[in-house]
Every structure is written in structure tokens, then in C-alpha cells.
Motif scaffolding. Structure first.
Motif, PDB file in Angstrom:
ATOM      1  N   ALA A 147       0.831  -1.207   0.000  1.00  0.00           N
ATOM      2  CA  ALA A 147       0.000   0.000   0.000  1.00  0.00           C
ATOM      3  C   ALA A 147       0.866   1.258   0.000  1.00  0.00           C
ATOM      4  N   ALA A 148       1.971   1.226   0.757  1.00  0.00           N
ATOM      5  CA  ALA A 148       2.866   2.384   0.782  1.00  0.00           C
ATOM      6  C   ALA A 148       3.505   2.616  -0.585  1.00  0.00           C
ATOM      7  N   ARG A 149       3.897   1.530  -1.260  1.00  0.00           N
ATOM      8  CA  ARG A 149       4.473   1.670  -2.604  1.00  0.00           C
ATOM      9  C   ARG A 149       3.429   2.214  -3.581  1.00  0.00           C
ATOM     10  N   ASP A 150       2.197   1.694  -3.492  1.00  0.00           N
ATOM     11  CA  ASP A 150       1.148   2.199  -4.378  1.00  0.00           C
ATOM     12  C   ASP A 150       0.893   3.680  -4.130  1.00  0.00           C
ATOM     13  N   ARG A 151       0.888   4.072  -2.862  1.00  0.00           N
ATOM     14  CA  ARG A 151       0.650   5.475  -2.542  1.00  0.00           C
ATOM     15  C   ARG A 151       1.799   6.344  -3.064  1.00  0.00           C
ATOM     16  N   ALA A 152       3.038   5.862  -2.890  1.00  0.00           N
ATOM     17  CA  ALA A 152       4.184   6.624  -3.397  1.00  0.00           C
ATOM     18  C   ALA A 152       4.135   6.732  -4.921  1.00  0.00           C
ATOM     19  N   ASP A 153       3.763   5.636  -5.593  1.00  0.00           N
ATOM     20  CA  ASP A 153       3.659   5.691  -7.058  1.00  0.00           C
ATOM     21  C   ASP A 153       2.561   6.651  -7.488  1.00  0.00           C
ATOM     22  N   ARG A 154       1.438   6.616  -6.764  1.00  0.00           N
ATOM     23  CA  ARG A 154       0.339   7.511  -7.115  1.00  0.00           C
ATOM     24  C   ARG A 154       0.736   8.965  -6.916  1.00  0.00           C
ATOM     25  N   LEU A 155       1.419   9.252  -5.797  1.00  0.00           N
ATOM     26  CA  LEU A 155       1.875  10.614  -5.548  1.00  0.00           C
ATOM     27  C   LEU A 155       2.882  11.064  -6.599  1.00  0.00           C
ATOM     28  N   GLU A 156       3.759  10.136  -7.008  1.00  0.00           N
ATOM     29  CA  GLU A 156       4.738  10.491  -8.038  1.00  0.00           C
ATOM     30  C   GLU A 156       4.051  10.783  -9.367  1.00  0.00           C
ATOM     31  N   ARG A 157       3.048   9.962  -9.702  1.00  0.00           N
ATOM     32  CA  ARG A 157       2.312  10.213 -10.941  1.00  0.00           C
ATOM     33  C   ARG A 157       1.574  11.543 -10.875  1.00  0.00           C
ATOM     34  N   GLU A 158       0.984  11.834  -9.718  1.00  0.00           N
ATOM     35  CA  GLU A 158       0.287  13.119  -9.583  1.00  0.00           C
ATOM     36  C   GLU A 158       1.258  14.279  -9.676  1.00  0.00           C
ATOM     37  N   GLN A 159       2.446  14.116  -9.080  1.00  0.00           N
ATOM     38  CA  GLN A 159       3.442  15.177  -9.165  1.00  0.00           C
ATOM     39  C   GLN A 159       3.882  15.403 -10.611  1.00  0.00           C
ATOM     40  N   VAL A 160       4.083  14.307 -11.353  1.00  0.00           N
ATOM     41  CA  VAL A 160       4.468  14.437 -12.755  1.00  0.00           C
ATOM     42  C   VAL A 160       3.360  15.117 -13.545  1.00  0.00           C
ATOM     43  N   MET A 161       2.111  14.755 -13.251  1.00  0.00           N
ATOM     44  CA  MET A 161       0.987  15.368 -13.953  1.00  0.00           C
ATOM     45  C   MET A 161       0.901  16.859 -13.651  1.00  0.00           C
ATOM     46  N   ARG A 162       1.115  17.223 -12.367  1.00  0.00           N
ATOM     47  CA  ARG A 162       1.081  18.643 -12.020  1.00  0.00           C
ATOM     48  C   ARG A 162       2.212  19.398 -12.704  1.00  0.00           C
ATOM     49  N   ALA A 163       3.393  18.769 -12.741  1.00  0.00           N
ATOM     50  CA  ALA A 163       4.517  19.426 -13.421  1.00  0.00           C
ATOM     51  C   ALA A 163       4.242  19.583 -14.911  1.00  0.00           C
ATOM     52  N   GLU A 164       3.660  18.546 -15.527  1.00  0.00           N
ATOM     53  CA  GLU A 164       3.330  18.644 -16.952  1.00  0.00           C
ATOM     54  C   GLU A 164       2.276  19.724 -17.190  1.00  0.00           C
ATOM     55  N   GLN A 165       1.298  19.814 -16.287  1.00  0.00           N
ATOM     56  CA  GLN A 165       0.272  20.835 -16.438  1.00  0.00           C
ATOM     57  C   GLN A 165       0.866  22.229 -16.311  1.00  0.00           C
ATOM     58  N   ALA A 166       1.754  22.405 -15.303  1.00  0.00           N
ATOM     59  CA  ALA A 166       2.397  23.710 -15.140  1.00  0.00           C
ATOM     60  C   ALA A 166       3.276  24.045 -16.334  1.00  0.00           C
ATOM     61  N   ARG A 167       3.977  23.030 -16.857  1.00  0.00           N
ATOM     62  CA  ARG A 167       4.826  23.268 -18.024  1.00  0.00           C
ATOM     63  C   ARG A 167       3.980  23.644 -19.242  1.00  0.00           C
ATOM     64  N   ALA A 168       2.846  22.953 -19.412  1.00  0.00           N
ATOM     65  CA  ALA A 168       1.980  23.274 -20.544  1.00  0.00           C
ATOM     66  C   ALA A 168       1.405  24.682 -20.416  1.00  0.00           C
ATOM     67  N   GLN A 169       1.029  25.075 -19.211  1.00  0.00           N
ATOM     68  CA  GLN A 169       0.516  26.429 -19.018  1.00  0.00           C
ATOM     69  C   GLN A 169       1.582  27.474 -19.303  1.00  0.00           C
ATOM     70  N   GLU A 170       2.820  27.198 -18.879  1.00  0.00           N
ATOM     71  CA  GLU A 170       3.891  28.155 -19.132  1.00  0.00           C
ATOM     72  C   GLU A 170       4.204  28.240 -20.622  1.00  0.00           C
ATOM     73  N   ARG A 171       4.191  27.108 -21.298  1.00  0.00           N
ATOM     74  CA  ARG A 171       4.431  27.129 -22.742  1.00  0.00           C
ATOM     75  C   ARG A 171       3.327  27.908 -23.460  1.00  0.00           C
ATOM     76  N   ALA A 172       2.083  27.703 -23.006  1.00  0.00           N
ATOM     77  CA  ALA A 172       0.987  28.451 -23.624  1.00  0.00           C
ATOM     78  C   ALA A 172       1.131  29.949 -23.375  1.00  0.00           C
ATOM     79  N   ARG A 173       1.564  30.314 -22.159  1.00  0.00           N
ATOM     80  CA  ARG A 173       1.748  31.733 -21.862  1.00  0.00           C
ATOM     81  C   ARG A 173       2.845  32.333 -22.738  1.00  0.00           C
ATOM     82  N   ILE A 174       3.960  31.595 -22.884  1.00  0.00           N
ATOM     83  CA  ILE A 174       5.053  32.085 -23.740  1.00  0.00           C
ATOM     84  C   ILE A 174       4.568  32.217 -25.187  1.00  0.00           C
ATOM     85  N   ALA A 175       3.796  31.227 -25.647  1.00  0.00           N
ATOM     86  CA  ALA A 175       3.283  31.288 -27.014  1.00  0.00           C
ATOM     87  C   ALA A 175       2.378  32.504 -27.201  1.00  0.00           C
ATOM     88  N   ARG A 176       1.530  32.789 -26.215  1.00  0.00           N
ATOM     89  CA  ARG A 176       0.659  33.963 -26.327  1.00  0.00           C
ATOM     90  C   ARG A 176       1.476  35.250 -26.379  1.00  0.00           C
TER      91      ARG A 176
END
Length: 367
Positions: A147-176
Motif C-alpha cells: 500500500a505504501a508503494r502504491d501510494r508513493a507511485d500515485r503521488l509520483e504520478r500526480e506530481q508528474v501530472m502537475r509538473a506537466e500541467q504547469a509546463r503546458a501552461q507556461e508554454r501556452a503563456r510564452i506562445a501567447r
């Protein structure tokens, strides 16, 4: 394999009296019984109940405890529901009770070892109770760790998703920002150049205005490609072919049209050096000429392309400016980015002023 061998040897020792009550059975039969327990233990990780059946029968008939001990531990690591654990514990109590009755009926050393209540209870706890509890603890610990490994994997995936979302927003801002500011200004420059080309009566001015318009339109095309990459990084953006040494003369002609006297020198035997090397060499010359336009204005410059045995060397050197042009805004990252580009392909870049007041940029690219 190891578990089966351990169960076989310990069972053989118990049934022959080395670690328990000696049996009156002939040694071939005791060896066969011990071997049967070993075979059941060999496949116990797939199914533990055959080993439990063999262990229960052997414990009741011969007080042979190793198979029952291993089966109790494996049952604890496998059982998940409370009802099955309770049923297993009840069956173990029944086996120990039946073994106590058989030991009392047989008498002798067997009765002394497992026939009395105290000894029977002690054997039951040691052979069944403790292994079962240990197996339950091991299973619970494995579940907690999983369960601890699953939770750590889930948190890591969420962190990657948040980073990708922030990166996409920044790229969109630069493009604008690039679209609203840079593209707008370049478009105005092209429009004014076109108006100047049409409205002037001077042939040289019209040619210069046409050249500026062409450069501006090419810049808008390149900017559109960059904006496409920024807005859709996960999709393939159609791009035109990257310039190589075959396009170098066109680049030099544009610089000549802007007032720079350029001379090109090709040294060594021209040969195919790879698209990566040619593209890098083109970008070196492009950045060097851009710096000449910025800092030297109308001057003379030499572009040397040398085909060395294992590399391609590009040298761009300019004379001191004859007439300093109006200073252009600097980004401060041209040479830094160019150095990174050259070093990325394993090359070296050297840029320094010359003693006569000019400037030299030298790049050596593995070919």
C-alpha cells in the motif's frame, strides 16, 4: 527446492528419533514418509493445503512436526478472511487434541512428549500457533508495504501530472506573449517594408525593402513553427527542412545585401559530413553574422569552411567596423545557446576579439 530439502531432512531426523520420538517403522518407510513431506513442501508455495494434510496425518501418527509447522506459516501468509483463519486455527486444535489422545493410547516416550496436557499445549503453540501468527504478521507487513508503494507511485504520478500541467501552461503563456508581441511587431515591419517598396522611386531602396520583407516573412514562418511546438508539445508539428551548408550562400547573400562585404573560403576536400554537422555549421555562421550586424554594422567579414580529416571547422571573422550601425537590443543568450548547440554534438566553440579590433568565432564540429 530449498524448502523441500529442509522439510525432508528435518522430518527424517524427527521420525528416526534425532529430534523427536523414534518410530518403530522400518527405515525405508520412514524415508518414504519424509520424502512425501518434502515433495509436498516443494509445491507448497503454489498450494499449501497438501502439505497441511500430510503434516496433520504425520503429526497425529508419528509426532512428525516439521511439515505441520511449515504449513501453518504458509497458511498465515495466504489466508485473508477471518473465517478461514479461524477455521485453520480450529483444525490445528483438533489435530493437536487427536495427537494427544493417540500419544496417551500409545504410551511410553510418545506419551511423555505429546500425551500430557502441558506438553501438548507447548507443542501446539510451537508447531502451529507461533508459525501461524508469524505468517499473519508477514502478510500484514507485505500489504502495508504494498500500500505504501502504491501510494508513493500515485503521488509520483500526480506530481508528474502537475509538473506537466504547469509546463503546458507556461508554454501556452510564452506562445501567447510571442504571438501578441513579437509576431505583431514583425508583421508591422513586413507591412512597412512592403509599403516602402511600392512607394519609393529609388531602385536600391526598393530592393532593400523587398529583402527586409522577405526576411520578415521567413521570420514569421519560423515563428509560426515555434508557436506550434509551444502550443502542442505532444503532437508532431510539420516543419520544413533545416538549413545545411547548401543554403549557406543564400545566407551570405542576405548579409551582403545589408551592407556587409563577405568572402567565403572552402578549404580541404568537400565531402558529406552528416546533416547534424552541416546544420550546426550553418547555425554557427548565422549567429556570427547576426552578431556582426548588431555590433559591427557595415564591415568586411570572412567565412571559412574547412573540411578536416575528422571534423568540420567553421571560422567567421570580421574587420573593425567602418561605420558603426545603430545599436540593436541584445538577448544575451546568442553565444551561450550556440555553444550549447556545438557542445551537444561533441564540438568546441571559441569566440574572442582580434588584436586589430575585429572579432572571430571558431567552431570545430566532429564529422
Amino acid at each position: 527446492m530449498l524448502l523441500g530439502a529442509v522439510v525432508f531432512l528435518t522430518s527424517l531426523g524427527v521420525v528416526n528419533g534425532q529430534m523427536g520420538v523414534p518410530s518403530d517403522l522400518p527405515w525405508p518407510l520412514t524415508t518414504l514418509i519424509a520424502a512425501l513431506a518434502g515433495v509436498a513442501a516443494l509445491y507448497a508455495r503454489r498450494a499449501w493445503w497438501p502439505l497441511a494434510v500430510v503434516g496433520a496425518v504425520a503429526y497425529v501418527a508419528l509426532a512428525m512436526w516439521p511439515p505441520l509447522l511449515v504449513a501453518s506459516y504458509l497458511a498465515g501468509t495466504t489466508l485473508r478472511e477471518r473465517r478461514t483463519v479461524a477455521a485453520c486455527a480450529g483444525g490445528a486444535v483438533a489435530v493437536v487434541g487427536l495427537s494427544t489422545w493417540v500419544s496417551g493410547w500409545l504410551g511410553g516416550e510418545r506419551e511423555l512428549m505429546t500425551g500430557t496436557f502441558a506438553n501438548a499445549a507447548l507443542m501446539g503453540v510451537a508447531v502451529v500457533g507461533l508459525p501461524l501468527v508469524l505468517g499473519l504478521w508477514v502478510r500484514a507487513r507485505r500489504e502495508v508495504l504494498a500500500a505504501a508503494r502504491d501510494r508513493a507511485d500515485r503521488l509520483e504520478r500526480e506530481q508528474v501530472m502537475r509538473a506537466e500541467q504547469a509546463r503546458a501552461q507556461e508554454r501556452a503563456r510564452i506562445a501567447r506573449e510571442m504571438h501578441d508581441v513579437v509576431a505583431h511587431r514583425v508583421s508591422l515591419m513586413v507591412m512597412h517594408a512592403g509599403a516602402l517598396e511600392v512607394g519609393t522611386s529609388d531602385q536600391r531602396t526598393a530592393e532593400a525593402a523587398a529583402l527586409i520583407g522577405d526576411i520578415g516573412r521567413e521570420a514569421l514562418t519560423n515563428l509560426r513553427d515555434v508557436l506550434g511546438v509551444l502550443r502542442a508539445p505532444a503532437q508532431a508539428v510539420p516543419r520544413g527542412p533545416q538549413p545545411t551548408l547548401a543554403d549557406l550562400d543564400e545566407l551570405l547573400d542576405r548579409s551582403r545585401a545589408l551592407g556587409i562585404t563577405l568572402t567565403r573560403h572552402d578549404e580541404g576536400e568537400a565531402r558529406a559530413v552528416g546533416l547534424t554537422a552541416e546544420r550546426t555549421a550553418y547555425r554557427v555562421v548565422q549567429e556570427a553574422l547576426t552578431n556582426v550586424h548588431k555590433h559591427a554594422g557595415e564591415t568586411a567579414a570572412d567565412v571559412a569552411v574547412r573540411f578536416l580529416p575528422s571534423s568540420l571547422e567553421v571560422v567567421v571573422s570580421n574587420q573593425p567596423p567602418v561605420r558603426q550601425a545603430a545599436p540593436l537590443p541584445e538577448s544575451g543568450w546568442g553565444l551561450v545557446g550556440l555553444r550549447e548547440r556545438v557542445e551537444l554534438v561533441g564540438g568546441t566553440l571559441h569566440a574572442a576579439p582580434r588584436p586589430d579590433g575585429g572579432f572571430e568565432l571558431r567552431a570545430r564540429i566532429p564529422a
